[in-house]
Design a protein around this motif. Structure first.
Motif, PDB file in Angstrom:
ATOM      1  N   MET A  16     -24.270 -37.724 -32.688  1.00  0.00           N
ATOM      2  CA  MET A  16     -24.218 -36.267 -32.672  1.00  0.00           C
ATOM      3  C   MET A  16     -24.174 -35.723 -34.093  1.00  0.00           C
ATOM      4  SD  MET A  16     -21.507 -33.685 -30.838  1.00  0.00           S
ATOM      5  CE  MET A  16     -20.092 -34.433 -31.610  1.00  0.00           C
ATOM      6  N   PRO A  17     -25.023 -34.737 -34.383  1.00  0.00           N
ATOM      7  CA  PRO A  17     -24.976 -34.117 -35.702  1.00  0.00           C
ATOM      8  C   PRO A  17     -23.798 -33.140 -35.790  1.00  0.00           C
ATOM      9  CG  PRO A  17     -26.586 -32.984 -34.361  1.00  0.00           C
ATOM     10  CD  PRO A  17     -26.047 -34.139 -33.542  1.00  0.00           C
ATOM     11  N   THR A  18     -23.235 -32.997 -36.955  1.00  0.00           N
ATOM     12  CA  THR A  18     -22.169 -32.008 -37.147  1.00  0.00           C
ATOM     13  C   THR A  18     -22.388 -31.233 -38.442  1.00  0.00           C
ATOM     14  OG1 THR A  18     -20.761 -33.726 -38.100  1.00  0.00           O
ATOM     15  CG2 THR A  18     -20.418 -33.213 -35.775  1.00  0.00           C
ATOM     16  N   PRO A  19     -23.566 -30.610 -38.572  1.00  0.00           N
ATOM     17  CA  PRO A  19     -23.801 -29.819 -39.782  1.00  0.00           C
ATOM     18  C   PRO A  19     -22.917 -28.569 -39.766  1.00  0.00           C
ATOM     19  CG  PRO A  19     -25.500 -29.365 -38.184  1.00  0.00           C
ATOM     20  CD  PRO A  19     -24.637 -30.475 -37.619  1.00  0.00           C
TER      21      PRO A  19
ATOM     22  N   SER B 185     -18.218 -24.705 -37.389  1.00  0.00           N
ATOM     23  CA  SER B 185     -18.779 -23.359 -37.404  1.00  0.00           C
ATOM     24  C   SER B 185     -19.560 -23.122 -36.113  1.00  0.00           C
ATOM     25  CB  SER B 185     -19.725 -23.194 -38.603  1.00  0.00           C
ATOM     26  OG  SER B 185     -20.860 -24.038 -38.428  1.00  0.00           O
ATOM     27  N   VAL B 186     -19.960 -21.880 -35.896  1.00  0.00           N
ATOM     28  CA  VAL B 186     -20.835 -21.568 -34.761  1.00  0.00           C
ATOM     29  C   VAL B 186     -22.154 -22.330 -34.911  1.00  0.00           C
ATOM     30  CG1 VAL B 186     -22.133 -19.717 -33.610  1.00  0.00           C
ATOM     31  CG2 VAL B 186     -19.724 -19.369 -34.232  1.00  0.00           C
ATOM     32  N   ASP B 187     -22.652 -22.452 -36.135  1.00  0.00           N
ATOM     33  CA  ASP B 187     -23.844 -23.275 -36.365  1.00  0.00           C
ATOM     34  C   ASP B 187     -23.626 -24.699 -35.841  1.00  0.00           C
ATOM     35  OD1 ASP B 187     -26.051 -21.967 -37.496  1.00  0.00           O
ATOM     36  OD2 ASP B 187     -25.284 -22.141 -39.539  1.00  0.00           O
ATOM     37  N   THR B 188     -22.462 -25.266 -36.153  1.00  0.00           N
ATOM     38  CA  THR B 188     -22.164 -26.620 -35.700  1.00  0.00           C
ATOM     39  C   THR B 188     -22.146 -26.687 -34.185  1.00  0.00           C
ATOM     40  OG1 THR B 188     -20.778 -26.896 -37.662  1.00  0.00           O
ATOM     41  CG2 THR B 188     -20.577 -28.562 -35.953  1.00  0.00           C
ATOM     42  N   LEU B 189     -21.529 -25.688 -33.555  1.00  0.00           N
ATOM     43  CA  LEU B 189     -21.470 -25.660 -32.089  1.00  0.00           C
ATOM     44  C   LEU B 189     -22.876 -25.667 -31.504  1.00  0.00           C
ATOM     45  CD1 LEU B 189     -19.090 -23.851 -29.795  1.00  0.00           C
ATOM     46  CD2 LEU B 189     -21.514 -23.417 -29.468  1.00  0.00           C
ATOM     47  N   LEU B 190     -23.763 -24.857 -32.050  1.00  0.00           N
ATOM     48  CA  LEU B 190     -25.144 -24.833 -31.558  1.00  0.00           C
ATOM     49  C   LEU B 190     -25.789 -26.208 -31.722  1.00  0.00           C
ATOM     50  CD1 LEU B 190     -27.776 -23.579 -30.541  1.00  0.00           C
ATOM     51  CD2 LEU B 190     -28.132 -22.684 -32.875  1.00  0.00           C
ATOM     52  N   ALA B 191     -25.662 -26.812 -32.888  1.00  0.00           N
ATOM     53  CA  ALA B 191     -26.273 -28.128 -33.121  1.00  0.00           C
ATOM     54  C   ALA B 191     -25.681 -29.183 -32.196  1.00  0.00           C
ATOM     55  CB  ALA B 191     -26.082 -28.545 -34.580  1.00  0.00           C
ATOM     56  N   MET B 192     -24.359 -29.162 -32.029  1.00  0.00           N
ATOM     57  CA  MET B 192     -23.685 -30.167 -31.199  1.00  0.00           C
ATOM     58  C   MET B 192     -24.122 -30.080 -29.736  1.00  0.00           C
ATOM     59  SD  MET B 192     -19.867 -29.829 -32.884  1.00  0.00           S
ATOM     60  CE  MET B 192     -19.010 -30.596 -31.530  1.00  0.00           C
ATOM     61  N   TYR B 193     -24.175 -28.873 -29.191  1.00  0.00           N
ATOM     62  CA  TYR B 193     -24.471 -28.761 -27.768  1.00  0.00           C
ATOM     63  C   TYR B 193     -25.963 -28.822 -27.471  1.00  0.00           C
ATOM     64  CZ  TYR B 193     -19.594 -28.516 -26.874  1.00  0.00           C
ATOM     65  OH  TYR B 193     -18.271 -28.859 -26.788  1.00  0.00           O
ATOM     66  N   ALA B 194     -26.809 -28.488 -28.431  1.00  0.00           N
ATOM     67  CA  ALA B 194     -28.241 -28.746 -28.253  1.00  0.00           C
ATOM     68  C   ALA B 194     -28.449 -30.261 -28.169  1.00  0.00           C
ATOM     69  CB  ALA B 194     -29.037 -28.146 -29.404  1.00  0.00           C
ATOM     70  N   TRP B 195     -27.782 -30.990 -29.081  1.00  0.00           N
ATOM     71  CA  TRP B 195     -27.848 -32.451 -29.051  1.00  0.00           C
ATOM     72  C   TRP B 195     -27.237 -33.001 -27.765  1.00  0.00           C
ATOM     73  CZ3 TRP B 195     -23.821 -35.885 -28.539  1.00  0.00           C
ATOM     74  CH2 TRP B 195     -24.127 -37.245 -28.706  1.00  0.00           C
ATOM     75  N   HIS B 196     -26.066 -32.481 -27.371  1.00  0.00           N
ATOM     76  CA  HIS B 196     -25.332 -33.003 -26.221  1.00  0.00           C
ATOM     77  C   HIS B 196     -26.194 -32.997 -24.951  1.00  0.00           C
ATOM     78  CE1 HIS B 196     -22.146 -32.955 -23.047  1.00  0.00           C
ATOM     79  NE2 HIS B 196     -21.672 -33.908 -23.832  1.00  0.00           N
TER      80      HIS B 196
END
Length: 178
Positions: A12-15, A149-160
């Motif tokens: 999982m990415p966490t940018p 961050s909200v950016d991280t949340l978007l990246a995490m759940y798109a990946w998830h």
């Protein structure tokens, strides 16, 4: 794709920040998840739904229900991050949730939930100013000891979502299920 059945699309990415282009791509994945997950489980028998995606892993049915639960938490975390100053989110015991009786329901219950939830989640994310400060709004996960961050949340759940779809589709391929 990786050889590890736990992480078929990698870790999982966490940018902490995404570019506007990366946000658009991740948002497209959020909107695509309901159809992708439905397609991944379409036509599976009861026995196939009861098959773990890997040895020692959750069944396909449990994976579908987990995605709904996890993404409900994501939606709440997003709303908290957008309305509070660095909220501390509530962790939950995913493995224990997966053993509760509601995980025996037909997957369509969670597929319908994911469809409605992603309409709201995607709309809320899409409504944020692409250049705005909301993408940097922080939230803290106490069990992980990190602020995201909200950016991280978007990246995490798109990946998830893609991650769990890939677990199911990889199982289908290994088992020869068309």
């Amino acid at each position: 794709m990786t050889a590890d059945p736990r992480y078929p699309i990698g870790p999982m990415p966490t940018p902490l920040t995404l570019t506007p282009t990366e946000r658009v791509e991740a948002l497209g994945q959020v909107f695509a998840l309901p159809a992708d997950l439905f397609e991944a489980v379409q036509g599976l028998s009861e026995a196939q739904l009861a098959t773990p995606y890997r040895e020692g892993g959750w069944t396909v049915r449990q994976v579908v229900h987990h995605v709904a639960e996890s993404h409900m938490n994501a939606f709440i975390r997003l709303k908290l991050a957008l309305t509070e100053d660095n909220p501390v989110v509530k962790p939950y015991e995913e493995d224990r949730w997966a053993t509760l009786p509601d995980h025996e329901l037909v997957p369509e219950v969670s597929l319908n939930l994911i469809d409605a939830l992603h309409s709201r989640l995607g709309m809320l994310l899409a409504s944020l100013d692409p250049q705005g400060d909301d993408w940097a709004r922080p939230w803290t996960h106490p069990a992980q000891g990190r602020t995201y961050s909200v950016d991280t949340l978007l990246a995490m759940y798109a990946w998830h979502g893609r991650h769990h779809v890939a677990q199911i589709t990889a199982l289908r391929e290994r088992m020869g299920w068309s």
